[in-house]
Scaffold this motif. Sequence first.
Motif, PDB file in Angstrom:
ATOM      1  N   MET A 215       0.767  -1.361   0.150  1.00 17.53           N
ATOM      2  CA  MET A 215       0.077  -0.122  -0.064  1.00 17.53           C
ATOM      3  C   MET A 215       0.781   1.202   0.032  1.00 17.53           C
ATOM      4  N   GLU A 216       0.744   2.187  -1.036  1.00 18.34           N
ATOM      5  CA  GLU A 216       1.452   3.527  -1.109  1.00 18.34           C
ATOM      6  C   GLU A 216       0.759   4.530  -0.301  1.00 18.34           C
ATOM      7  N   VAL A 217       1.128   5.606  -0.314  1.00 14.12           N
ATOM      8  CA  VAL A 217       0.716   6.937   0.174  1.00 14.12           C
ATOM      9  C   VAL A 217       0.368   7.797  -1.019  1.00 14.12           C
ATOM     10  N   ASP A 218      -1.103   8.337  -1.149  1.00 16.89           N
ATOM     11  CA  ASP A 218      -1.314   8.948  -2.118  1.00 16.89           C
ATOM     12  C   ASP A 218      -0.857  10.649  -1.823  1.00 16.89           C
ATOM     13  N   SER A 219       0.096  10.892  -2.610  1.00 19.23           N
ATOM     14  CA  SER A 219       0.852  12.217  -2.524  1.00 19.23           C
ATOM     15  C   SER A 219      -0.197  13.394  -2.281  1.00 19.23           C
ATOM     16  N   ALA A 220      -1.404  13.329  -3.044  1.00 16.44           N
ATOM     17  CA  ALA A 220      -2.198  14.381  -3.051  1.00 16.44           C
ATOM     18  C   ALA A 220      -3.152  14.463  -2.040  1.00 16.44           C
ATOM     19  N   SER A 221      -3.347  13.347  -1.260  1.00 18.81           N
ATOM     20  CA  SER A 221      -4.290  13.568  -0.059  1.00 18.81           C
ATOM     21  C   SER A 221      -3.423  13.321   1.227  1.00 18.81           C
ATOM     22  N   GLY A 222      -2.527  12.695   0.932  1.00 19.62           N
ATOM     23  CA  GLY A 222      -1.643  12.284   2.313  1.00 19.62           C
ATOM     24  C   GLY A 222      -2.054  10.807   2.879  1.00 19.62           C
ATOM     25  N   PHE A 223      -3.133  10.389   2.260  1.00 18.12           N
ATOM     26  CA  PHE A 223      -3.716   9.073   2.942  1.00 18.12           C
ATOM     27  C   PHE A 223      -3.220   7.928   2.247  1.00 18.12           C
ATOM     28  N   MET A 224      -3.278   6.766   2.857  1.00 18.18           N
ATOM     29  CA  MET A 224      -2.869   5.282   2.206  1.00 18.18           C
ATOM     30  C   MET A 224      -3.864   5.094   1.212  1.00 18.18           C
ATOM     31  N   THR A 225      -3.531   4.637   0.178  1.00 19.72           N
ATOM     32  CA  THR A 225      -4.367   3.855  -0.768  1.00 19.72           C
ATOM     33  C   THR A 225      -5.396   3.187  -0.311  1.00 19.72           C
ATOM     34  N   ARG A 226      -5.116   2.232   0.597  1.00 20.04           N
ATOM     35  CA  ARG A 226      -6.075   1.190   1.357  1.00 20.04           C
ATOM     36  C   ARG A 226      -7.108   2.255   2.119  1.00 20.04           C
ATOM     37  N   THR A 227      -6.663   3.173   2.933  1.00 20.64           N
ATOM     38  CA  THR A 227      -7.649   4.067   3.648  1.00 20.64           C
ATOM     39  C   THR A 227      -8.604   4.763   2.850  1.00 20.64           C
ATOM     40  N   LEU A 228      -8.114   5.326   1.718  1.00 19.97           N
ATOM     41  CA  LEU A 228      -9.123   5.837   0.556  1.00 19.97           C
ATOM     42  C   LEU A 228     -10.027   4.584   0.039  1.00 19.97           C
ATOM     43  N   MET A 229      -9.569   3.632  -0.038  1.00 18.34           N
ATOM     44  CA  MET A 229     -10.492   2.733  -0.723  1.00 18.34           C
ATOM     45  C   MET A 229     -11.520   2.332   0.324  1.00 18.34           C
ATOM     46  N   VAL A 230     -11.251   2.178   1.360  1.00 21.77           N
ATOM     47  CA  VAL A 230     -12.025   1.703   2.612  1.00 21.77           C
ATOM     48  C   VAL A 230     -12.944   2.974   2.993  1.00 21.77           C
ATOM     49  N   LEU A 231     -12.472   4.181   2.880  1.00 17.12           N
ATOM     50  CA  LEU A 231     -13.536   5.252   2.959  1.00 17.12           C
ATOM     51  C   LEU A 231     -14.569   5.327   1.697  1.00 17.12           C
ATOM     52  N   LYS A 232     -14.315   4.966   0.680  1.00 19.73           N
ATOM     53  CA  LYS A 232     -15.313   5.060  -0.260  1.00 19.73           C
ATOM     54  C   LYS A 232     -15.886   3.746  -0.398  1.00 19.73           C
ATOM     55  N   GLY A 233     -15.729   2.873   0.826  1.00 22.75           N
ATOM     56  CA  GLY A 233     -16.571   1.586   0.556  1.00 22.75           C
ATOM     57  C   GLY A 233     -18.075   1.917   0.694  1.00 22.75           C
ATOM     58  N   LYS A 234     -18.691   0.650   0.603  1.00 24.76           N
ATOM     59  CA  LYS A 234     -20.100   0.378   0.721  1.00 24.76           C
ATOM     60  C   LYS A 234     -20.770   0.813   1.723  1.00 24.76           C
ATOM     61  N   THR A 235     -20.188  -0.030   2.828  1.00 25.07           N
ATOM     62  CA  THR A 235     -20.948  -0.121   4.267  1.00 25.07           C
ATOM     63  C   THR A 235     -20.046   0.306   5.393  1.00 25.07           C
ATOM     64  N   SER A 236     -20.282   1.153   6.295  1.00 27.56           N
ATOM     65  CA  SER A 236     -19.651   1.696   7.516  1.00 27.56           C
ATOM     66  C   SER A 236     -18.391   1.472   7.398  1.00 27.56           C
ATOM     67  N   PRO A 237     -17.557   2.532   6.411  1.00 28.11           N
ATOM     68  CA  PRO A 237     -16.381   2.458   6.268  1.00 28.11           C
ATOM     69  C   PRO A 237     -15.750   2.632   7.702  1.00 28.11           C
ATOM     70  N   GLU A 238     -16.158   3.440   8.683  1.00 28.63           N
ATOM     71  CA  GLU A 238     -15.739   3.917  10.115  1.00 28.63           C
ATOM     72  C   GLU A 238     -15.028   2.708  10.714  1.00 28.63           C
ATOM     73  N   THR A 239     -16.063   1.660  10.661  1.00 29.01           N
ATOM     74  CA  THR A 239     -15.684   0.385  11.472  1.00 29.01           C
ATOM     75  C   THR A 239     -14.436  -0.395  11.073  1.00 29.01           C
ATOM     76  N   ARG A 240     -13.998   0.101   9.956  1.00 31.91           N
ATOM     77  CA  ARG A 240     -12.821  -0.895   9.078  1.00 31.91           C
ATOM     78  C   ARG A 240     -11.500   0.048   9.133  1.00 31.91           C
ATOM     79  N   LEU A 241     -11.759   1.060   9.749  1.00 31.36           N
ATOM     80  CA  LEU A 241     -10.559   1.992   9.812  1.00 31.36           C
ATOM     81  C   LEU A 241      -9.767   1.746  11.295  1.00 31.36           C
TER      82      LEU A 241
END
Length: 321
Positions: A215-241
Motif C-alpha cells: 500500500m502506498e501513500v497518495d501524494s495528493a491527499s496524504g492518505f494510504m491507498t487502502r484508507t481511501l479505498m475503505v472510506l469509499k466503501g459501501k458499508t460503514s467504512p468507519e468500522t474498518r479503519l
Amino acid sequence: MTEVKPCKVCNFTRQKSYGLVVPSLEQLKIKGCESLGFSPDAPVSVVLEDDGTIVEDEAYFLCLPTNTKFMLLHEKETWSAVRRIDGGTAWMTRESMVLEADAVDTASGTEPWQILAQQLKQDLASIILMSEAELQALVDIPCPELASALGFQEKKAEQLQETLQRVLDRREEERQSKDLLQLYLKAVEREDTQEMEPSLPSQEGAGDVDMPDGMEVDSASGFMTRTLMVLKGKTSPETRLSTEELQMVVSRGVETMEQVLGWDRERTSGLLRACEAELTRRLQQVQAMHSLSSHTQLDGNQQSNEKSAEDSQDAPATGSK
C-alpha cells in the motif's frame, strides 16, 4: 550477427506467459507487449519474475542466463511474490488454479477485478488468498456486472459480495483488537495517566500509521491507498479503519475531506460524524479498561493496607501475654 537470447515473459498476474528470442532489452519490451496484448504506446518496465529485480541496464540483461523469466509491468502495476500455500491448503496449488490463457483476456481494456472474478469462478476457496485491496475491488463492483462475469444469478452474486464484505470486516476487527490492546498497554505504562479525551490527533499520530504491504501513500491527499479505498466503501467504512486512521480523517475536517473524496458536503459530513462517533466509542473503551485496571490496583493496595493495620493492632496484645 547480433546474439539472440531465449527468454520468457509474463504479465503481473502470471496468467499469461510466452517464450521469446530477442537480441536486446528493448526488443524484449516490444515483442513482450505484442505477445501479452499490451498497447504499443503504453510505457512498461521489466523486472525478474522470481524476485522483482528491475532490469534497466542492457549489459545486465545480456548477462542473464537463457530462459530467464521476465515480468512486464504497466505504470500502476507492481511485482508481487507468488503466493505460497502449505499445510491443509496445499491442494490449492494444483494446476487448475492457474487459468488457461484463453480463459482470461488480459489484453488492453480488461479490468483487474475481472481477473479476480475469473479466479473465483475457477475456485471460490481462492477468497482466502486475496488481499484486502482485491476483496474490496470485488465488493465495490456493481452486482449485475459481477454476476455477468461469474455467470451467476444476481442474488447469488449479491450473497458472494456479502461474504467478501464479512471477510474484510473480520480482518479489520482483528486489526482493531490489536490496535485497542496497544492503546491500553500504552495507557497503563504511563504513571501519571490523565483521563483520556477524544481530542484531535497530533501530527505524530498521523505519521505513525502502519502501512500494510503493497500500500502506498497518495501524494495528493496524504492518505494510504487502502484508507481511501475503505472510506469509499459501501458499508460503514468507519468500522474498518484503524484508530490512527480515524484520527487522521477527523483532523482533516469536512472541507479537506470533500476534496479528497470528491463528495458533496452532506455526504462528507455524514462520514465524518460517523468517524467521530466511532473514535469516541473506541477511546471510551480504552478509558473503561484503564479505569478497571486502576480500580483493581487500588483495591489491592487497600486490602494490603488493611491487613497491615490488623497486624499492627494484634502485635501489642500478643506481647502483653
